[in-house]
Design an enzyme around this catalytic site. Structure first.
Site, PDB file in Angstrom:
ATOM      1  N   LEU A 128      34.247  26.097  47.540  1.00  0.00           N
ATOM      2  CA  LEU A 128      32.810  26.204  47.773  1.00  0.00           C
ATOM      3  C   LEU A 128      32.393  27.605  47.360  1.00  0.00           C
ATOM      4  CD1 LEU A 128      32.338  24.670  51.371  1.00  0.00           C
ATOM      5  CD2 LEU A 128      31.778  23.580  49.197  1.00  0.00           C
ATOM      6  N   ASP A 129      31.178  27.746  46.845  1.00  0.00           N
ATOM      7  CA  ASP A 129      30.670  29.072  46.544  1.00  0.00           C
ATOM      8  C   ASP A 129      30.634  29.904  47.822  1.00  0.00           C
ATOM      9  OD1 ASP A 129      30.283  28.349  43.932  1.00  0.00           O
ATOM     10  OD2 ASP A 129      28.107  28.122  44.087  1.00  0.00           O
ATOM     11  N   ARG A 130      30.745  31.198  47.653  1.00  0.00           N
ATOM     12  CA  ARG A 130      30.769  32.101  48.808  1.00  0.00           C
ATOM     13  C   ARG A 130      29.556  31.908  49.706  1.00  0.00           C
ATOM     14  NH1 ARG A 130      31.590  38.691  48.378  1.00  0.00           N
ATOM     15  NH2 ARG A 130      31.613  39.122  50.614  1.00  0.00           N
ATOM     16  N   THR A 132      27.694  29.266  50.033  1.00  0.00           N
ATOM     17  CA  THR A 132      27.505  27.884  50.473  1.00  0.00           C
ATOM     18  C   THR A 132      28.316  27.649  51.745  1.00  0.00           C
ATOM     19  OG1 THR A 132      27.246  27.131  48.190  1.00  0.00           O
ATOM     20  CG2 THR A 132      27.761  25.458  49.831  1.00  0.00           C
ATOM     21  N   ARG A 245      23.143  24.236  41.888  1.00  0.00           N
ATOM     22  CA  ARG A 245      22.202  25.355  41.771  1.00  0.00           C
ATOM     23  C   ARG A 245      21.491  25.364  40.418  1.00  0.00           C
ATOM     24  NH1 ARG A 245      26.054  30.214  43.856  1.00  0.00           N
ATOM     25  NH2 ARG A 245      24.136  31.440  43.663  1.00  0.00           N
TER      26      ARG A 245
END
Length: 320
Positions: A128-130, A132, A245
């Site tokens: 997961l993105d930081r 998110t 995104r």
């Protein structure tokens, strides 16, 4: 390359093997093309397999430096959504990377390993993105890791996010099928952009969108037409970097608080109104259990800071 490393990402394999080598250096030699797998250039997300030959440039390791780095990682547990002898599912908070590297000393996986020194194995199944929040799967056995990663590769999992976007998303817009291209900026930071369907560098990317709720934030009227925002249920059929995104922003509806693909002035205004992070949350995950084959559905509720912002936006105006 031994069987015990089969299926791992190249970066994760090197980080575990090159004890004492700074993570930033490991990522630097991968990006520069100095790391070769079976004589070919390889990316950080390349999967290594039993029998692969990995060639590296000379690197210096230090057991003392490795021990010091390990001690610097704080032990931390995260809210558990599901755990058995095969896997662990946690609710990752925003602002925490899933692993160390690229300027981040440590992440969720390093903190979990520090908190569970007796664990035989803890490996990330996906990322997961930081910024998110939400559901993150960790494998506790090699067999579980390989089985779950295969499900992700074959698109047999169901991954649905909650995203708040600026403006009124049209209910008829349910599918975004636009190729994406990943590239590096001059400073080495990775970014993604939409490209044409005939672009040779484009990767097909499919995102399904469903309107969950529309809300109005009167105080944001100067930032967004009418102060209208839309809460979306977003299901990704492909797992490209920054896919949600970039896809949502490409349709003119960036995610609120997105500092890479969003609107600076909007984000700045929303911070003053209480939204201090990107509104993207990994809400639901469906997969087949790697041992039993049973279909599993996990749900992670909106974290308090996002729920509070939604409640504020949906609250009726006070009487005059």
């Amino acid at each position: 390359m031994g069987e015990e490393s089969a299926g791992q990402r190249l970066d994760n394999f090197l980080l575990r093997e090159l004890k004492g080598v700074p993570k930033t250096h490991v990522y630097r030699i991968i990006r520069s093309g100095e790391v070769r797998v079976n004589k070919g250039r390889a990316a950080a997300d390349t999967r290594v397999h039993a029998g692969d030959v990995v060639r590296l440039p000379p690197v210096r390791t230090s057991e003392a430096a490795a021990a010091k780095a390990e001690l610097a990682v704080p032990a931390r547990e995260f809210p558990v959504l599901l755990e058995d002898e095969h896997l662990l599912a946690v609710d990752k908070p925003a602002g925490v990377a899933v692993h160390g590297g690229s300027g981040v000393s440590f992440g969720v996986i390093e903190q979990l390993r520090r908190a569970r020194p007796a664990a035989r194995m803890l490996e990330l199944v996906h990322r997961l993105d930081r910024e998110t929040s939400g559901i993150l799967l960790v494998a506790k056995r090699r067999s579980a890791l390989l089985a779950l990663q295969e499900q992700f590769r074959q698109r047999e999992t169901g991954k649905t996010y909650l995203a708040l976007v600026a403006g009124a998303w049209p209910a008829s817009k349910k599918v975004i099928d636009v190729p994406l291209h990943k590239y590096l900026q001059a400073d080495g930071e990775r970014r993604v952009r939409v490209v044409g369907k005939d672009d040779p560098d484009g990767m097909r990317s499919i995102t399904l969108v469903k309107v969950a709720h529309r809300m109005t934030l009167a105080e944001a009227g100067a930032l967004v037409d009418g102060g209208v925002f839309t809460l979306l249920e977003v299901t990704i059929k492909t797992g490209r970097t920054h896919q949600i995104r970039v896809h949502l922003a490409s349709q003119g509806h960036p995610i609120a608080g997105d500092d890479k693909y969003g609107r600076f002035e909007l984000n700045k205004g929303l911070q003053k109104l209480g939204l201090k992070r990107m509104f993207l949350h990994a809400w639901r995950l469906q997969f087949d259990h790697p041992a039993t084959g049973e279909r599993v559905e996990l749900l992670a509720p909106l974290p308090p800071e996002l729920k509070k912002f939604c409640d504020h936006a949906a609250a009726p105006s006070p009487p005059l």
